[in-house]
Design an enzyme around this catalytic site. Structure first.
Site, short mmCIF file in Angstrom:
data_model
loop_
_atom_site.label_atom_id
_atom_site.label_comp_id
_atom_site.label_asym_id
_atom_site.label_seq_id
_atom_site.Cartn_x
_atom_site.Cartn_y
_atom_site.Cartn_z
N HIS A 157 0.94 -1.16 0.03
CA HIS A 157 0.05 0.01 0.07
C HIS A 157 0.89 1.23 0.10
CE1 HIS A 157 -4.01 -1.69 0.77
NE2 HIS A 157 -3.25 -2.73 1.20
N ASP A 358 4.26 9.11 -1.53
CA ASP A 358 3.11 8.66 -1.03
C ASP A 358 2.63 7.51 -2.05
OD1 ASP A 358 0.94 8.27 0.74
OD2 ASP A 358 0.31 10.14 0.61
#
Length: 472
Positions: A157, A358
């Protein structure tokens, strides 16, 4: 191979009674779990001094949940230590924050080994296993050492760094080898995919095959890009329902919603906003920034430091520009309910999503989903967020450059309605198709197709860029 249950394994489990299923991952996987009968294995919320040696099972109407317990000190060294003081900073490019302690690595391996011993007896021969995120990278290796033959997929993730940053992890070759034990490894972006190929090549002599898989030591590892998303229609409905009973903000609002983490670029964002107010005095007293930053991992020094820095910056901006009638920065250091966030997004003229690095950043997608079709706001998005690969209609910025952020804010506030609508329509159309159900379905479809092939099908591709579009 027949398809049996889907077995999800993650560091945290959903609620055992289904009462708190608002989290994105649970929403994403509920349908897939209930389709053929499913089991979600995750860590118990509270660790105990004498942990159970087997999983604790709980039945839900839609799928089963099994919890594992760990000794509190070992869990701390595994989670706060290796996972979040070694892997997290390394994977986010902050090698200066890596805290190397031998007990951290030992605890990380021990928790994964112990979890594998508990999981293996609960598996059926036709189960498909889907492991989630950086806390459990060694799990496939540990399961296979116990003789587990099931197909095992893994999804990361968070971002995967480039080779040289990855090598800052003291046992980086072991970490690479753990990745290589999965049948399918999924990433958020093509950037991460390219980094994995390069890491496999250097650490394990991996070779890219004609089918897009990696050949490692006589077996294949499938890799792919699967950008995670949100329940677009569900989040939009939250915003619409809430907006009916809520008035808009008195001033055009800029909004940022981020966990208080050094990867989110919060000090840089506030510096950009400060530069905006300094360079464009005509906007003073006419806009406001609402920054919501819930606490996370307060026991790690790096997180305490970022909190102190953010509080200092917001106070400085308010002291420099604020008046009795106007507060430039509204800073909230706590989590807000999801339905409240949806309404705040709906009534915000500018969404600021400016992480330094991110994996995806679902706030960007939530902001777009919550907008009024007739009068949408504008998304300002970091070029280093995984979401930037999917959302080119946002205003893309360099989060390290306060002048770039400042000018993007001005552009967003000045943007004509026709352009705002055009940009939003394009963003929303993509999201509606590529929602969270599309993400989970794409990964599981690929996992079902994974087969075992020999090295006789190896094909070498010297130019990696020629192959990236064929993978995923």
């Amino acid at each position: 191979m027949s398809v049996g249950r889907l077995v999800i394994i993650s560091n945290r489990a959903p609620s055992v009674d289904g009462s708190a299923d608002s989290g994105g991952l649970v929403v994403a996987l509920k349908d897939a779990l209930s389709k053929n009968g499913g089991l979600w294995i995750g860590g118990a919320a509270d660790q105990v001094e004498e942990p159970a040696q087997t999983l604790r099972f709980h039945e839900r109407p839609d799928f089963d949940v099994a919890l594992f317990e760990t000794d509190p000190q070992i869990y701390s060294d595994y989670y706060l230590g290796y996972s979040n003081s070694v892997l997290w900073p390394a994977f986010h490019g902050r090698v200066d924050l890596i805290d190397v302690q031998s007990r951290y690595a030992s605890a990380y391996r021990e928790v994964n080994k112990r979890l594998a011993r508990m999981v293996a007896p609960a598996l059926r021969p036709d189960d498909q296993i889907w492991v989630h995120d950086y806390q459990l990278i060694p799990l496939a290796s540990e399961l296979k050492s116990l003789g587990v033959k099931n197909r095992i997929g893994f999804f990361l993730h968070i971002p995967l760094p480039d080779l040289h940053t990855f090598m800052a992890i003291p046992d980086w070759q072991d970490v690479a080898a753990w990745f290589g034990q999965y049948d399918l490894v999924g990433f958020q972006t093509r950037r991460d995919l390219a980094n994995m190929i390069n890491i496999f090549r250097h650490a394990l002599r991996g070779e890219l095959r004609a089918n897009g898989h990696i050949g490692i030591n006589g077996r294949e590892v499938a890799i792919g890009c699967f950008p995670i998303s949100i329940d677009v229609e569900g989040f939009r409905q939250l915003a619409m329902n809430g907006a009916q009973s809520t008035d808009p903000a008195p001033l055009p609002r800029l909004i940022g919603v981020d966990r208080l983490d050094y990867s989110k670029g919060l000090p840089q964002r506030l510096s950009g906003y400060e530069t905006f107010l300094a360079n464009h005095p005509e906007y003073r007293s006419k806009v406001t920034l609402l920054q919501i930053a819930p606490p996370t991992r307060d026991k790690v020094q790096a997180y305490r430091s970022i909190r102190a820095e953010l509080e200092h910056l917001s106070g400085r901006i308010n002291g420099r520009f604020g008046t009795v009638e106007w507060t430039p920065v509204q800073y909230i250091h706590r989590a807000l309910p999801r339905d409240e966030l949806a309404v705040l997004f709906h009534y915000s003229r500018v969404g600021l999503v400016t992480p330094l690095f991110d994996g995806m950043n679902l706030v960007a997608k939530e902001y777009v989903a919550a907008q009024d079709f007739a009068d949408p706001g504008v998304l300002v998005l970091s070029q280093f967020a995984g979401a930037a690969e999917e959302m080119p209609e946002a205003l893309i910025v360099n989060p390290h450059d306060p002048h770039d952020i400042a000018e993007a804010i001005r552009t967003a506030l000045d943007m004509p309605a026709a352009e705002r609508i055009e940009r939003h329509q394009a963003l929303y159309a993509h999201l509606k198709v590529h929602d969270v159900a599309h993400w989970s379905a794409a990964f599981l479809k690929r996992l079902k197709k994974v087969d075992d092939l020999g090295l006789d099908r190896v094909a070498r591709f010297p130019d990696l860029n020629l192959r990236l579009n064929a993978i995923g």
